[in-house]
Design a protein around this motif. Structure first.
Motif, mmCIF file in Angstrom:
data_model
loop_
_atom_site.group_PDB
_atom_site.id
_atom_site.type_symbol
_atom_site.label_atom_id
_atom_site.label_comp_id
_atom_site.label_asym_id
_atom_site.label_seq_id
_atom_site.Cartn_x
_atom_site.Cartn_y
_atom_site.Cartn_z
ATOM 1 N N ARG A 1 -7.318 6.142 1.069
ATOM 2 C CA ARG A 1 -8.059 7.334 1.527
ATOM 3 C C ARG A 1 -7.106 8.496 1.808
ATOM 4 N NH1 ARG A 1 -13.377 6.685 3.113
ATOM 5 N NH2 ARG A 1 -14.144 4.507 3.078
ATOM 6 N N ALA A 2 -5.941 8.188 2.405
ATOM 7 C CA ALA A 2 -4.974 9.242 2.726
ATOM 8 C C ALA A 2 -4.462 9.911 1.450
ATOM 9 C CB ALA A 2 -3.810 8.655 3.525
ATOM 10 N N VAL A 3 -4.219 9.115 0.410
ATOM 11 C CA VAL A 3 -3.758 9.674 -0.863
ATOM 12 C C VAL A 3 -4.874 10.477 -1.524
ATOM 13 C CG1 VAL A 3 -2.987 9.109 -3.200
ATOM 14 C CG2 VAL A 3 -2.009 7.890 -1.234
ATOM 15 N N ALA A 4 -6.104 9.951 -1.490
ATOM 16 C CA ALA A 4 -7.245 10.637 -2.107
ATOM 17 C C ALA A 4 -7.551 11.951 -1.410
ATOM 18 C CB ALA A 4 -8.480 9.733 -2.088
ATOM 19 N N ASP A 5 -7.424 11.963 -0.078
ATOM 20 C CA ASP A 5 -7.700 13.185 0.696
ATOM 21 C C ASP A 5 -6.513 14.133 0.722
ATOM 22 O OD1 ASP A 5 -10.142 12.072 1.216
ATOM 23 O OD2 ASP A 5 -9.607 11.337 3.222
ATOM 24 N N LYS A 6 -5.420 13.731 0.086
ATOM 25 C CA LYS A 6 -4.197 14.544 0.019
ATOM 26 C C LYS A 6 -3.613 14.830 1.394
ATOM 27 C CE LYS A 6 -5.478 16.674 -4.377
ATOM 28 N NZ LYS A 6 -5.686 17.932 -5.142
ATOM 29 N N THR A 7 -3.841 13.914 2.345
ATOM 30 C CA THR A 7 -3.196 14.046 3.657
ATOM 31 C C THR A 7 -1.789 13.458 3.622
ATOM 32 O OG1 THR A 7 -4.192 11.951 4.377
ATOM 33 C CG2 THR A 7 -5.378 13.993 4.902
ATOM 34 N N THR A 8 -1.449 12.786 2.518
ATOM 35 C CA THR A 8 -0.087 12.291 2.319
ATOM 36 C C THR A 8 0.216 12.275 0.832
ATOM 37 O OG1 THR A 8 1.447 10.450 2.677
ATOM 38 C CG2 THR A 8 -0.833 9.866 2.185
ATOM 39 N N GLN A 9 1.487 12.466 0.511
ATOM 40 C CA GLN A 9 1.914 12.386 -0.880
ATOM 41 C C GLN A 9 2.698 11.101 -1.153
ATOM 42 O OE1 GLN A 9 4.093 16.021 -1.594
ATOM 43 N NE2 GLN A 9 2.223 17.206 -1.955
ATOM 44 N N ARG A 10 2.864 10.283 -0.128
ATOM 45 C CA ARG A 10 3.621 9.035 -0.283
ATOM 46 C C ARG A 10 2.696 7.938 -0.830
ATOM 47 N NH1 ARG A 10 5.757 6.100 3.262
ATOM 48 N NH2 ARG A 10 7.747 5.683 2.230
ATOM 49 N N ILE A 11 3.048 7.439 -2.003
ATOM 50 C CA ILE A 11 2.254 6.351 -2.582
ATOM 51 C C ILE A 11 2.955 4.995 -2.425
ATOM 52 C CG2 ILE A 11 1.170 7.904 -4.253
ATOM 53 C CD1 ILE A 11 3.049 6.604 -6.371
ATOM 54 N N GLN A 12 4.177 5.016 -1.829
ATOM 55 C CA GLN A 12 4.916 3.754 -1.682
ATOM 56 C C GLN A 12 4.119 2.686 -0.937
ATOM 57 O OE1 GLN A 12 6.272 6.722 -1.312
ATOM 58 N NE2 GLN A 12 8.371 6.811 -2.104
ATOM 59 N N PRO A 13 3.443 3.041 0.190
ATOM 60 C CA PRO A 13 2.659 2.001 0.878
ATOM 61 C C PRO A 13 1.599 1.359 -0.016
ATOM 62 C CG PRO A 13 2.978 3.872 2.327
ATOM 63 C CD PRO A 13 3.478 4.285 0.978
ATOM 64 N N LEU A 14 0.963 2.156 -0.884
ATOM 65 C CA LEU A 14 -0.030 1.593 -1.801
ATOM 66 C C LEU A 14 0.617 0.630 -2.792
ATOM 67 C CD1 LEU A 14 -2.475 4.510 -2.755
ATOM 68 C CD2 LEU A 14 -3.036 2.358 -1.640
ATOM 69 N N VAL A 15 1.765 1.014 -3.313
ATOM 70 C CA VAL A 15 2.490 0.147 -4.264
ATOM 71 C C VAL A 15 2.858 -1.162 -3.578
ATOM 72 C CG1 VAL A 15 4.551 -0.074 -5.679
ATOM 73 C CG2 VAL A 15 3.330 2.116 -5.573
ATOM 74 N N ILE A 16 3.330 -1.061 -2.341
ATOM 75 C CA ILE A 16 3.745 -2.236 -1.576
ATOM 76 C C ILE A 16 2.555 -3.156 -1.332
ATOM 77 C CG2 ILE A 16 4.454 -2.971 0.737
ATOM 78 C CD1 ILE A 16 6.321 -0.439 0.697
ATOM 79 N N LEU A 17 1.426 -2.590 -0.917
ATOM 80 C CA LEU A 17 0.237 -3.387 -0.640
ATOM 81 C C LEU A 17 -0.299 -4.061 -1.880
ATOM 82 C CD1 LEU A 17 -1.456 -0.952 1.894
ATOM 83 C CD2 LEU A 17 -0.776 -3.307 2.389
ATOM 84 N N LEU A 18 -0.253 -3.363 -3.006
ATOM 85 C CA LEU A 18 -0.694 -3.973 -4.265
ATOM 86 C C LEU A 18 0.206 -5.160 -4.620
ATOM 87 C CD1 LEU A 18 -1.559 -0.817 -6.405
ATOM 88 C CD2 LEU A 18 -3.154 -2.593 -5.637
ATOM 89 N N GLY A 19 1.505 -4.998 -4.354
ATOM 90 C CA GLY A 19 2.420 -6.100 -4.624
ATOM 91 C C GLY A 19 2.128 -7.324 -3.750
ATOM 92 N N LEU A 20 1.850 -7.097 -2.468
ATOM 93 C CA LEU A 20 1.545 -8.200 -1.554
ATOM 94 C C LEU A 20 0.199 -8.840 -1.874
ATOM 95 C CD1 LEU A 20 2.767 -6.650 1.845
ATOM 96 C CD2 LEU A 20 3.919 -8.405 0.463
ATOM 97 N N LEU A 21 -0.771 -8.031 -2.243
ATOM 98 C CA LEU A 21 -2.092 -8.576 -2.581
ATOM 99 C C LEU A 21 -2.059 -9.390 -3.871
ATOM 100 C CD1 LEU A 21 -4.265 -5.469 -1.662
ATOM 101 C CD2 LEU A 21 -4.423 -7.734 -0.597
ATOM 102 N N ALA A 22 -1.056 -9.137 -4.709
ATOM 103 C CA ALA A 22 -0.954 -9.844 -5.982
ATOM 104 C C ALA A 22 -0.186 -11.162 -5.859
ATOM 105 C CB ALA A 22 -0.278 -8.953 -7.020
ATOM 106 N N LEU A 23 0.321 -11.468 -4.679
ATOM 107 C CA LEU A 23 1.111 -12.704 -4.507
ATOM 108 C C LEU A 23 0.265 -13.938 -4.762
ATOM 109 C CD1 LEU A 23 3.225 -11.789 -1.343
ATOM 110 C CD2 LEU A 23 4.022 -11.939 -3.704
#
Length: 341
Positions: A319-341
């Motif tokens: 939501r933060a990325v979609a609403d442009k309240t943040t430009q950091r996508i690293q947390p999303l990449v990290i979460l996708l990696g953990l969810l794929a374990l």
């Protein structure tokens, strides 16, 4: 402190033989550290004005007739006639325990470690000034060749943590610094890392709010400062530490698991990946190891709180990325990696 690594143990598994042989590894694997239960002692409650230390000495008088123990007894007998004497002469008693813990005779060392637990029970918070000294004496003994000494050392650490918990959790970072070599900061056997993680987990579960986040931040920073050659073992030890904090009995997760896991993710989100693979990031490897340990330990239903943390965080970050309240996508990449374990 020699031990052949093989010892006869009472056979509880059936068969004709009264005793069966176990290797050091088998015996070490059977040691289980549960700090909340370690305070149940095998000697009687002291009489009025008596002390647990005196009762412990009385027990070992019957079990230990070595010359070194007899010498120790001569030194402390005059200090342990009452609880008041133990409290008044605590400096002398601690010095004697430290000296005889450094002996080579495993029977003497085992007795000293047991007496540390009785002294801790008598002194309670008053043993805090001696805490660092005692921990520095005890922790090397977790690497001993004799399983009885290893178990006694773990027991002594557990009791110190139990009686000093209120003081230690105010800032757990100094205690972690004392124990980090045993978690893999220095070369250790796998069972040493496990014993240390089990011992310290009790204290970490008591951390709340900023104290928990500051502690996790310190752990991660210490790991990143570790020599590259020690990093894999240290990561394994720290993963065990977080796992032991988060696991409960019978494939369940502890009630503090979500808070501890969230604190670890908060540190992971600070990482700037800068195009590197997730698998090359030390903090991600730590978090992934903790996640795998928890998932392998739990069943699908009991792992629910772990998945909830990941999915809620993913929703917030997306939501933060979609609403442009943040430009950091690293947390999303990290979460996708953990969810794929």
């Amino acid at each position: 402190m020699k031990d052949t690594g093989i010892a006869s143990q009472l056979n509880t598994l059936g068969g004709a033989n009264t005793y069966r042989f176990k290797s050091f590894k088998q015996r070490a694997d059977e040691i289980e550290i549960n700090v909340s239960r370690r305070i149940v002692r095998d000697f009687d409650e002291p009489e009025e004005h008596g002390s647990y230390f005196a009762e412990g000495v009385k027990k070992w008088n019957e079990l230990n007739c070595t010359k070194d123990y007899t010498d120790f007894l001569r030194r402390v007998t005059k200090y342990q006639q009452s609880l008041a004497q133990v409290l008044y002469h605590k400096d002398d008693i601690v010095c004697a325990l430290e000296e005889y813990m450094s002996m080579e005779h495993e029977l003497v060392v085992e007795a000293m470690l047991d007496l540390v637990t009785t002294l801790a029970r008598d002194l309670q918070d008053e043993i805090l000034p001696y805490y660092e000294r005692l921990v520095r004496r005890i922790t090397p003994l977790i690497k001993a060749d004799a399983v009885e000494v290893v178990e006694a050392a773990c027991n002594a650490l557990a009791c110190l943590f139990k009686y000093l918990a209120k003081s230690l959790v105010l800032d757990l970072r100094p205690t972690f610094n004392l124990l980090s070599p045993m978690l893999g900061g220095e070369r250790q056997k796998a069972n040493v890392r496990r014993f240390t993680a089990e011992s310290m987990a009790f204290l970490i579960r008591k951390l709340r709010g900023n104290a928990l986040q500051q502690f996790v931040e310190h752990v991660v920073h210490t790991m990143l400062e570790c020599a590259p050659t020690r990093l894999p073992d240290f990561q394994n030890g720290l993963a065990l530490l977080f796992f032991e904090c988060m696991r409960n009995v019978e494939t369940q997760l502890h009630s503090r698991a979500s808070a501890i896991y969230t604190a670890l993710l908060r540190e992971l989100y600070k990482e700037e990946l800068d195009g590197e693979r997730l698998e090359d990031n030390a903090v991600y490897v730590l978090a992934a190891s903790v996640t795998k340990l928890c998932l392998h330990y739990t069943r699908r239903e009991s792992a629910q709180q772990l998945w909830e943390v990941l999915f809620v965080d993913y929703d917030v970050q997306a939501r933060a990325v979609a609403d442009k309240t943040t430009q950091r996508i690293q947390p999303l990449v990290i979460l996708l990696g953990l969810l794929a374990l």
